[in-house]
Motif scaffolding. Structure first.
Motif, PDB file in Angstrom:
ATOM      1  N   ARG A  57     -84.996  50.744 -30.907  1.00 45.60           N
ATOM      2  CA  ARG A  57     -84.730  49.677 -31.881  1.00 45.60           C
ATOM      3  C   ARG A  57     -83.339  49.051 -31.750  1.00 45.60           C
ATOM      4  O   ARG A  57     -82.893  48.331 -32.646  1.00 45.60           O
ATOM      5  CB  ARG A  57     -84.933  50.231 -33.296  1.00 45.60           C
ATOM      6  N   LEU A  58     -82.666  49.324 -30.637  1.00 42.97           N
ATOM      7  CA  LEU A  58     -81.434  48.604 -30.303  1.00 42.97           C
ATOM      8  C   LEU A  58     -81.760  47.610 -29.197  1.00 42.97           C
ATOM      9  O   LEU A  58     -82.295  47.990 -28.147  1.00 42.97           O
ATOM     10  CB  LEU A  58     -80.335  49.560 -29.842  1.00 42.97           C
ATOM     11  N   ALA A 103     -79.277  55.702 -33.547  1.00 43.40           N
ATOM     12  CA  ALA A 103     -79.347  56.530 -34.753  1.00 43.40           C
ATOM     13  C   ALA A 103     -78.850  55.772 -35.975  1.00 43.40           C
ATOM     14  O   ALA A 103     -77.997  54.894 -35.884  1.00 43.40           O
ATOM     15  CB  ALA A 103     -78.508  57.793 -34.565  1.00 43.40           C
ATOM     16  N   HIS A 104     -79.390  56.154 -37.146  1.00 44.12           N
ATOM     17  CA  HIS A 104     -78.824  55.699 -38.411  1.00 44.12           C
ATOM     18  C   HIS A 104     -78.139  56.882 -39.106  1.00 44.12           C
ATOM     19  O   HIS A 104     -78.233  58.018 -38.660  1.00 44.12           O
ATOM     20  CB  HIS A 104     -79.893  55.071 -39.310  1.00 44.12           C
ATOM     21  N   GLY A 105     -77.448  56.601 -40.195  1.00 39.70           N
ATOM     22  CA  GLY A 105     -76.725  57.640 -40.917  1.00 39.70           C
ATOM     23  C   GLY A 105     -77.650  58.676 -41.536  1.00 39.70           C
ATOM     24  O   GLY A 105     -78.744  58.339 -42.006  1.00 39.70           O
ATOM     25  N   VAL A 110     -79.914  61.752 -29.802  1.00 34.54           N
ATOM     26  CA  VAL A 110     -80.639  60.489 -29.753  1.00 34.54           C
ATOM     27  C   VAL A 110     -81.228  60.314 -28.356  1.00 34.54           C
ATOM     28  O   VAL A 110     -80.532  60.514 -27.363  1.00 34.54           O
ATOM     29  CB  VAL A 110     -79.715  59.288 -30.043  1.00 34.54           C
ATOM     30  N   GLY A 111     -82.519  59.960 -28.287  1.00 35.24           N
ATOM     31  CA  GLY A 111     -83.114  59.676 -26.991  1.00 35.24           C
ATOM     32  C   GLY A 111     -84.483  60.307 -26.807  1.00 35.24           C
ATOM     33  O   GLY A 111     -84.971  61.054 -27.656  1.00 35.24           O
ATOM     34  N   ASN A 163     -85.623  60.992 -34.155  1.00 31.16           N
ATOM     35  CA  ASN A 163     -84.282  61.126 -33.602  1.00 31.16           C
ATOM     36  C   ASN A 163     -83.288  61.672 -34.623  1.00 31.16           C
ATOM     37  O   ASN A 163     -83.482  61.540 -35.836  1.00 31.16           O
ATOM     38  CB  ASN A 163     -83.786  59.765 -33.086  1.00 31.16           C
ATOM     39  N   GLY A 164     -82.239  62.259 -34.108  1.00 32.09           N
ATOM     40  CA  GLY A 164     -81.183  62.782 -34.967  1.00 32.09           C
ATOM     41  C   GLY A 164     -80.422  61.666 -35.652  1.00 32.09           C
ATOM     42  O   GLY A 164     -80.586  60.488 -35.334  1.00 32.09           O
ATOM     43  N   ARG A 165     -79.589  62.063 -36.615  1.00 32.17           N
ATOM     44  CA  ARG A 165     -78.851  61.090 -37.405  1.00 32.17           C
ATOM     45  C   ARG A 165     -77.359  61.346 -37.319  1.00 32.17           C
ATOM     46  O   ARG A 165     -76.915  62.452 -37.028  1.00 32.17           O
ATOM     47  CB  ARG A 165     -79.333  61.139 -38.859  1.00 32.17           C
ATOM     48  N   SER A 166     -76.597  60.318 -37.599  1.00 30.75           N
ATOM     49  CA  SER A 166     -75.151  60.365 -37.462  1.00 30.75           C
ATOM     50  C   SER A 166     -74.476  60.416 -38.835  1.00 30.75           C
ATOM     51  O   SER A 166     -75.145  60.527 -39.862  1.00 30.75           O
ATOM     52  CB  SER A 166     -74.676  59.126 -36.701  1.00 30.75           C
ATOM     53  N   PHE A 167     -73.156  60.278 -38.840  1.00 27.82           N
ATOM     54  CA  PHE A 167     -72.401  60.154 -40.085  1.00 27.82           C
ATOM     55  C   PHE A 167     -72.288  58.681 -40.500  1.00 27.82           C
ATOM     56  O   PHE A 167     -71.491  58.337 -41.362  1.00 27.82           O
ATOM     57  CB  PHE A 167     -71.009  60.748 -39.928  1.00 27.82           C
TER      58      PHE A 167
END
Length: 235
Positions: A94-95, A112-114, A179-180, A190-194
């Motif tokens: 989605r990028l 990734a999103h938060g 992510v990936g 996918n994993g998420r970020s801060f």
């Protein structure tokens, strides 16, 4: 180049209906000018963005903001636009990094999103410190640096109240192993970020190389508060 047409100044985003699962958060805005719609539709079709999964609505919002930033001399790298479409599942690529001059997609990958924005889908957004949520709106890419995640790219949020605390929150583009495609094979999403738009570590060099030094980045979601109040989208 069609994007230089003065007629693209006029209006706001056109009237469309969003999918049912987003209807509660969606906002129906006033129509754009006919000229803008025709040119945006033509560009959307020529680049074949539908085949990549990017909605026409998201692209029109992105293009409206890109034009605003260009006309206000806020971006120096005008051939490229990047769109994070957080209306989609994090399982999707989605990028979208799009070359507007060559009219082609340069990169389409995961982002990734938060972690507090949601699980598989991002549903909540914030500009607050330590919120660990993604911030919607338009950004201008800045310089690179090396940090805890290796090569990273600073981004400057240009929308007051929505993302202007990005620098203070240390919101950057960086690579990550959470992510990936390899991560998805072992996890439901996918994993998420801060709050950072993190991309696959294996692709960070290409992503940053394509967008660094003054290009437009748009983090999109059809959230009522943002669509209704963004000064850029409603300019």
């Amino acid at each position: 180049m069609l994007l230089m047409a003065p007629a693209l100044h006029a209006g706001t985003i056109r009237h469309k209906k969003s999918p049912a699962h987003k209807s509660a958060n969606s906002f129906v805005a006033r129509p754009l000018s006919k000229v803008f719609i025709e040119e945006a539709d033509s560009l959307y079709s020529e680049i074949d963005l539908k085949s990549y999964g990017l909605s026409q609505e998201a692209f029109e919002y992105a293009l409206k903001g890109y034009m605003y930033l260009m006309e206000h001399h806020s971006i120096s790298k005008t051939d490229v636009i990047s769109i994070c479409d957080f209306s989609q599942s994090s399982r999707n690529k989605r990028l979208y990094i799009v070359d507007l001059e060559q009219k082609k997609v340069l990169i389409n990958t995961y982002v990734a999103h938060g972690r507090r924005s949601g699980s598989e889908y991002a549903k909540s957004f914030s500009n607050s410190m330590k919120s660990h949520k993604s911030s919607l709106g338009f950004y201008v890419t800045e310089k690179t640096y090396y940090g805890d995640h290796g090569l990273a790219l600073r981004i400057h949020g240009v929308e007051k109240g929505f993302n202007d605390k990005a620098c203070a929150r240390n919101i950057v583009v960086h690579g990550s192993d959470y992510v990936g495609s390899d991560f998805i094979k072992m996890n439901k999403f996918n994993g998420r970020s801060f709050g950072c738009p993190a991309v696959p570590a294996s692709e960070i060099d290409d992503v940053i190389g394509a967008i660094k030094d003054g290009s437009c980045l748009f983090i999109y979601h059809p959230t009522k508060k943002y669509i209704a109040r963004s000064k850029i989208l409603n300019s």
